[in-house]
Design a protein around this motif. Structure first.
Motif, PDB file in Angstrom:
ATOM      1  N   CYS A 190       0.845  -1.189   0.000  1.00 20.80           N
ATOM      2  CA  CYS A 190       0.000   0.000   0.000  1.00 20.80           C
ATOM      3  C   CYS A 190       0.884   1.243   0.000  1.00 20.80           C
ATOM      4  O   CYS A 190       1.863   1.318   0.735  1.00 20.80           O
ATOM      5  N   LYS A 192      -0.655   4.358   0.370  1.00 20.97           N
ATOM      6  CA  LYS A 192      -1.524   5.454   0.778  1.00 20.97           C
ATOM      7  C   LYS A 192      -1.053   6.124   2.076  1.00 20.97           C
ATOM      8  O   LYS A 192      -1.294   7.304   2.275  1.00 20.97           O
ATOM      9  N   PHE A 193      -0.443   5.390   2.950  1.00 18.80           N
ATOM     10  CA  PHE A 193       0.068   5.954   4.209  1.00 18.80           C
ATOM     11  C   PHE A 193      -0.974   6.761   4.962  1.00 18.80           C
ATOM     12  O   PHE A 193      -0.699   7.886   5.395  1.00 18.80           O
ATOM     13  N   CYS A 194      -2.176   6.225   5.129  1.00 19.40           N
ATOM     14  CA  CYS A 194      -3.141   6.858   6.035  1.00 19.40           C
ATOM     15  C   CYS A 194      -2.431   6.974   7.384  1.00 19.40           C
ATOM     16  O   CYS A 194      -1.699   6.063   7.779  1.00 19.40           O
ATOM     17  N   TYR A 196      -3.004   6.733  10.465  1.00 18.52           N
ATOM     18  CA  TYR A 196      -3.219   5.833  11.606  1.00 18.52           C
ATOM     19  C   TYR A 196      -2.735   4.414  11.327  1.00 18.52           C
ATOM     20  O   TYR A 196      -2.729   3.571  12.221  1.00 18.52           O
ATOM     21  N   CYS A 197      -2.364   4.122  10.073  1.00 17.15           N
ATOM     22  CA  CYS A 197      -2.316   2.729   9.620  1.00 17.15           C
ATOM     23  C   CYS A 197      -0.894   2.188   9.491  1.00 17.15           C
ATOM     24  O   CYS A 197       0.004   2.854   8.965  1.00 17.15           O
ATOM     25  N   VAL A 199      -0.202  -0.762   7.918  1.00 21.90           N
ATOM     26  CA  VAL A 199      -0.083  -1.696   6.786  1.00 21.90           C
ATOM     27  C   VAL A 199       1.025  -1.335   5.781  1.00 21.90           C
ATOM     28  O   VAL A 199       1.789  -2.212   5.375  1.00 21.90           O
ATOM     29  N   PRO A 200       1.154  -0.051   5.389  1.00 21.83           N
ATOM     30  CA  PRO A 200       2.227   0.240   4.420  1.00 21.83           C
ATOM     31  C   PRO A 200       3.610  -0.162   4.940  1.00 21.83           C
ATOM     32  O   PRO A 200       4.499  -0.476   4.157  1.00 21.83           O
ATOM     33  N   GLN A 234      -4.655  -4.476  -0.680  1.00 18.33           N
ATOM     34  CA  GLN A 234      -4.977  -3.459   0.319  1.00 18.33           C
ATOM     35  C   GLN A 234      -5.698  -2.292  -0.339  1.00 18.33           C
ATOM     36  O   GLN A 234      -6.453  -1.585   0.290  1.00 18.33           O
ATOM     37  N   HIS A 270     -10.131   1.711  -2.025  1.00 17.91           N
ATOM     38  CA  HIS A 270      -9.998   3.038  -1.404  1.00 17.91           C
ATOM     39  C   HIS A 270     -10.814   4.006  -2.266  1.00 17.91           C
ATOM     40  O   HIS A 270     -10.702   3.978  -3.479  1.00 17.91           O
ATOM     41  N   ARG A 309      -6.685  10.807   4.256  1.00 11.57           N
ATOM     42  CA  ARG A 309      -7.507   9.946   3.390  1.00 11.57           C
ATOM     43  C   ARG A 309      -7.714  10.515   1.976  1.00 11.57           C
ATOM     44  O   ARG A 309      -8.274   9.845   1.113  1.00 11.57           O
TER      45      ARG A 309
HETATM   46 FE1  SF4 Z   1      -3.378   1.635   3.032  1.00  7.76          FE
HETATM   47 FE2  SF4 Z   1      -5.855   1.037   3.777  1.00  7.76          FE
HETATM   48 FE3  SF4 Z   1      -3.980   1.390   5.597  1.00  7.76          FE
HETATM   49 FE4  SF4 Z   1      -4.884   3.464   4.266  1.00  7.76          FE
HETATM   50  S1  SF4 Z   1      -6.094   2.178   5.678  1.00  7.76           S
HETATM   51  S2  SF4 Z   1      -2.719   3.022   4.648  1.00  7.76           S
HETATM   52  S3  SF4 Z   1      -5.254   2.581   2.262  1.00  7.76           S
HETATM   53  S4  SF4 Z   1      -4.025  -0.205   4.064  1.00  7.76           S
END
Ligand code: SF4
Ligand code: SAH
Ligand code: F3S
Length: 471
Positions: A190, A192-194, A196-197, A199-200, A234, A270, A309
């Motif tokens: 991913c 996107k680097f939201c 709070y997240c 995952v990236p 993702q 997204h 976002r």
């Molecule tokens: Fe990526 Fe989804 Fe996390 Fe945003 S919420 S950083 S789009 S995985």
């Protein structure tokens, strides 16, 4: 030994990668015949699908599966970092395994998945969990046979975690949980680097699989009689951007739809990359299920900005209504976070307002969880947990109300259901409709998982529908 470096994991540069075909190491094939494994999976569909690869790799080593960790020679935890409770669950399980290992000295214990990518987790494994035999990261899955073999042969803790993605590995073996529905990865990582997240950082930057590889995998599933395929990523809407100038998610969806598999799903989208072309393709092909997961996270444009976002309440609603208008009978589900740092009562009311307008068919609601190393972790967060819990409860009451209202509208309708099995309720089958509604139903005929049947809906509940198969 490769230790994760979270600083490197957080770098945003796009690195070139190669497509590499997985090669089995014949030296370890069936080497552990007679030994058993127990695999516990936490987290999202991506992890569930990774576990299908992991099972196949363990089977290649000769291990066979058992359903209780008490009976296993090897226990592997495929972990998730998304919220603190996922973390705590995995560490709780490690606690139980420590006791078991005191009785069963030869027990092999390993950890993989997203938590393995976190330096703080690996540091604590090195310091306080020296008895854990091996750890490997999300980018190291293909090395599983070698890592486990080495951990056993050398009787020494193995840690193999690349901080950033390396090559894109094709051709990993897979042991699918079902023989009628299947996950197919289309894009990893991913960008996107939201704020709070995590995952990236745990999954690296976006890498699309070649369209030929995706289509070949789907073709095999069609040939094997699969009824449903879920395209995974993702952010699936970003499919192809890193590979092609003129081939997008809309093109891929269309090409998959033309292969004739009865049901196609995709997750997650997204809102940022959801194009008009995608909407048109979903509307045009009856085998692309009219079911869209469109995480909104918050209804406050101020909070959405802090979350990174890239859309506002207004632009989200515009997209939402476009999808509703153009795709007949579409069901839209979402994810919502309450209690993001600094979220005020007014911000929260904006979320409730958006939920009342969208009347979602399903929603996954969470309290914000601080993830170490993310930008949101450093924001001032004055709202007490108790207040956040109250917000979650108020939100859940509203979303649940609409689940029931939407379900009530289906009473009397005939819906096609993909049969999954027999439900706890005696003599009731269960399965999912095109719009992903859980349906419990009776049938005069004997059915098997993977059958497609038409069901008349007789009763609506908040999270399910009851009905009877049309004979
Ligand atoms: Fe990526 Fe989804 Fe996390 Fe945003 S919420 S950083 S789009 S995985
Ligand atoms: N890629 C997907 C999300 C995957 S994570 C997307 O952007 O749509 C699934 C959900 O977990 C997210 O949509 C979000 O609602 C929630 N989530 C992610 N990080 C979180 C955190 N730090 N605290 C609480 N919920 C979080
Ligand atoms: Fe969890 Fe990793 Fe999925 S953090 S939600 S398992 S991508």
């Amino acid at each position: 030994m490769h230790l994760p470096d979270f600083k490197e994991a957080r770098t945003r540069d796009i690195r070139p990668y190669k497509r590499v075909e997985f090669k089995e190491d014949d030296a370890v094939k069936n080497k552990y015949q007679g030994k058993t494994f127990y695999l516990k999976t936490y987290g999202c569909q991506m992890n569930e699908h990774d576990s299908e690869n992991i099972e196949a790799l363990l089977t290649f080593l000769g291990f066979s599966k058992v359903n209780s960790y008490m009976d296993a020679d090897l226990v592997l935890l495929n972990t998730c970092s998304i919220r603190e409770n996922a973390h705590n669950k995995a560490f709780g399980m490690l606690g139980r395994l420590k006791h078991l290992k005191q009785e069963k000295k030869d027990l092999i214990v390993g950890m993989c998945g997203c938590m393995a990518q976190e330096s703080s987790v690996v540091d604590s494994i090195l310091k306080d969990y020296k008895w854990v035999n091996f750890v490997f990261g999300t980018h190291n899955m293909y090395q599983l046979p070698t890592i486990i073999d080495k951990a056993i042969e050398e009787n020494k803790q193995q840690i193999e975690v690349f901080s950033r993605e390396g090559d894109l590995i094709e051709g990993l073996p897979v042991l699918r949980v079902n023989d009628y529905k299947a996950y197919v990865n289309i894009i990893y990582g991913c960008n996107k680097f939201c704020t709070y997240c995590i995952v990236p950082y745990t999954r690296g930057r976006e890498r699309s699989r070649l369209k030929e590889d995706v289509l070949e995998e789907v073709q095999k599933l069609v040939n094997d009689g699969y009824k449903e395929v879920t395209l995974l990523g993702q952010n699936v809407n970003a499919y192809g951007k890193d590979l092609y100038d003129d081939y997008t998610m809309a093109n891929l969806l269309e090409d998959v739809a033309k292969m004739g598999i009865p049901r196609i799903r995709f997750t997650t989208s997204h809102p940022w990359d959801f194009t008009d072309e995608m909407i048109d393709v979903i509307a045009q092909y009856p085998n692309i299920m009219p079911s869209v997961h469109l995480p909104v996270q918050s209804g406050s444009s101020r909070i959405l900005k802090l979350m990174g976002r890239r859309y506002t309440k207004e632009s989200y609603l515009e997209l939402f209504h476009k999808i509703k208008d153009k795709i007949p009978g579409v069901a839209i589900s979402t994810d919502i976070i309450v209690g993001f740092p600094g979220e005020t009562e007014e911000d929260f009311l904006e979320t409730l307002d958006l939920v009342r307008e969208c009347q979602y068919d399903n929603a996954f609601t969470f309290i914000f969880s601080k993830r170490e190393g993310t930008p949101a972790c450093r924001l001032a967060d004055p709202v007490p947990l108790k207040e956040k819990e109250e917000r979650l409860q108020r939100l859940n009451e509203v979303v649940n109300h609409y689940f029931l209202e939407n379900n009530k509208k289906l009473v009397g309708k005939q819906l096609e259901v993909l049969v999954e099995g027999i439900s706890d309720k005696k003599n009731m089958y269960y399965g999912y409709s095109a719009t992903n509604k859980l349906i419990n139903f009776s049938s005069q005929r004997d059915l098997t998982p993977g059958d497609l049947v038409v069901v008349t809906i007789e009763d609506a509940k908040t999270w399910s529908l009851d009905g009877a198969a049309v004979e």
